[in-house]
Design an enzyme around this catalytic site. Structure first.
Site, PDB file in Angstrom:
ATOM      1  N   GLU A  36      -4.429  -0.600   4.356  1.00  0.00           N
ATOM      2  CA  GLU A  36      -3.376  -0.015   3.489  1.00  0.00           C
ATOM      3  C   GLU A  36      -4.000   0.779   2.453  1.00  0.00           C
ATOM      4  O   GLU A  36      -3.244   1.702   1.894  1.00  0.00           O
ATOM      5  CB  GLU A  36      -2.557  -1.077   3.071  1.00  0.00           C
TER       6      GLU A  36
ATOM      7  N   TYR B  28       3.653  -1.681  -3.568  1.00  0.00           N
ATOM      8  CA  TYR B  28       3.699  -1.027  -1.983  1.00  0.00           C
ATOM      9  C   TYR B  28       2.631  -1.662  -1.168  1.00  0.00           C
ATOM     10  O   TYR B  28       2.997  -2.441  -0.223  1.00  0.00           O
ATOM     11  CB  TYR B  28       3.420   0.196  -1.903  1.00  0.00           C
TER      12      TYR B  28
ATOM     13  N   ASP C  94       6.986   3.106  -0.001  1.00  0.00           N
ATOM     14  CA  ASP C  94       6.174   4.234  -0.288  1.00  0.00           C
ATOM     15  C   ASP C  94       7.000   5.442  -0.371  1.00  0.00           C
ATOM     16  O   ASP C  94       8.142   5.406  -0.109  1.00  0.00           O
ATOM     17  CB  ASP C  94       4.806   4.197   0.621  1.00  0.00           C
TER      18      ASP C  94
END
Ligand code: SF4
Length: 377
Positions: free
Chosen positions: A56, A139, A157
């Site tokens: 991520e 996020y 996002d």
């Protein structure tokens, strides 16, 4: 198309509320589509929190295809959080070299040490807890907690903003905090409670593959029958963004300082942009200064030596997220003084064949390629 209901929020209503039927319909259509179209990714085969966390962070501002080889090299080098925490920062930056946004690598390293030293090696479980670590915002925290522990929390996002503003036909500036907040609240009401991670990944995947910034492929979109932007011909204008300010440009002198077979390199301070990376020293041109004068002044200020500019080797154009730069590269010789770290973190004389052992930013890597294989005249 969506059936909107009233909204009881005390805030001005920007994002219309949805009926339960709308939410269920979106959820089912998205998950059905995701089950058929999800792309294989190395971190999806084994969604261990450490791997999902690394992926991520790497995926921020970076495409999946670019991330995959970096992710694989990173996991091979640092297979567990203990390996990452035990490594020195330079080793982490070496693996990250070329991926850009180096603060992500510095924060990963810092966070790994916090987890090992203060949490007994145990990674957080909830989105709130993930956000206590450096470099992890709402996020990334939402993505990791939903994918690894099925926490029903949104992960909003740019892809998610694009899909939902189009779906709901929101014609307000999507960068405004109030719009973001209401969108996040709306996404939270649609998340599939039993498949929160898949739901969050499904919207991101739809944004990456179908609901693209330009020319969305609405004919193949599972949400097409519910989409306001598609029905009203607004896909080119939603999401709405403020008009872009012109990007500033700077001229920078970089010095390849030779002494015999050795070159002088400097490490940037940790608090600077590109901190921890090595570079050919130099700096920004001031008004009323030639680039050669810039080179001489910067080296005196940063390294404490006097140099002579021998010749210009070339120029490199490079774009960062918030400015553009032309790097003018000069070959130089030291004249007086002993090189020391005055305003940089460290300095070193190294042979050309040793340069690959140090992490350099992309523009300096181009200089190294010139030095090892000079461009044809
Ligand atoms: S129908 Fe088109 S604009 Fe609407 S969500 Fe799907 S791809 Fe995006």
């Amino acid at each position: 198309m969506l059936l909107m209901t009233g909204n009881s929020s005390p805030h001005p209503v920007i994002v219309p509320a949805m009926t339960t039927t709308d939410s269920q319909g979106i959820r089912c259509a998205l998950l059905r589509w995701f089950d058929r179209h999800r792309r294989p990714m190395p971190w999806r085969n084994d969604p261990h929190p450490y791997k999902v966390w690394i992926s991520e962070i790497m995926l921020q501002q970076t495409q999946v295809a670019t991330v995959i080889p970096y992710f694989e090299r990173f996991i091979t080098r640092f297979p567990a959080i203990g390996d990452l925490a035990a490594a020195n920062l330079q080793a982490v930056l070496e693996i990250w070299q070329g991926l850009g946004y180096y603060s992500r690598a510095r924060n990963l390293h810092k966070a790994a040490r916090i987890v090992m030293n203060e949490r007994g090696g145990e990674l957080p479980r909830t989105a709130g807890d993930w956000q206590t670590l450096p470099g992890i915002g709402p996020y990334a925290a939402g993505a990791i907690a939903s994918i690894c522990h099925n926490e029903v929390v949104p992960a909003v996002d740019g892809n998610v903003v694009r899909v939902f503003t189009r779906l709901l036909g929101i014609q307000k500036d999507s960068t405004k905090p109030a719009v973001r907040r209401e969108l996040t609240e709306t996404v939270a009401t649609v998340i599939a409670p039993h498949r929160a991670g898949d739901f969050n990944q499904a919207i991101m995947e739809l944004g990456a593959l179908v609901c693209k910034p330009r020319n969305p492929n609405c004919a193949h979109c599972p949400l097409r029958r519910r989409c306001v932007a598609r029905a009203e011909g607004l896909t080119a204008t939603i999401p709405v963004r403020p008009s872009r300010k012109p990007v500033p440009h700077i001229d920078v002198a970089a010095c390849v300082i030779r002494r015999g077979n050795r070159l002088l390199i400097a490490r940037r301070r940790p608090d600077q942009m590109l901190g921890g990376l090595w570079e050919f020293p130099g700096g920004k041109q001031e008004p009323d200064e030639t680039l050669e004068q810039t080179a001489i002044r910067e080296i005196a200020e940063e390294i404490g030596i006097e140099i002579r500019v021998v010749r210009k080797l070339g120029a490199i154009k490079h774009a960062f997220s918030h400015f553009k730069m032309t790097l003018h590269v000069f070959e130089c010789r030291p004249q007086r003084g002993r090189a020391r770290a005055v305003t940089v973190d460290a300095v070193k004389w190294v042979g050309i064949d040793e340069l690959n052992a140090y992490p350099f930013p992309a523009a300096d890597q181009k200089i190294i390629r010139w030095l090892t294989a000079p461009p044809a005249e």
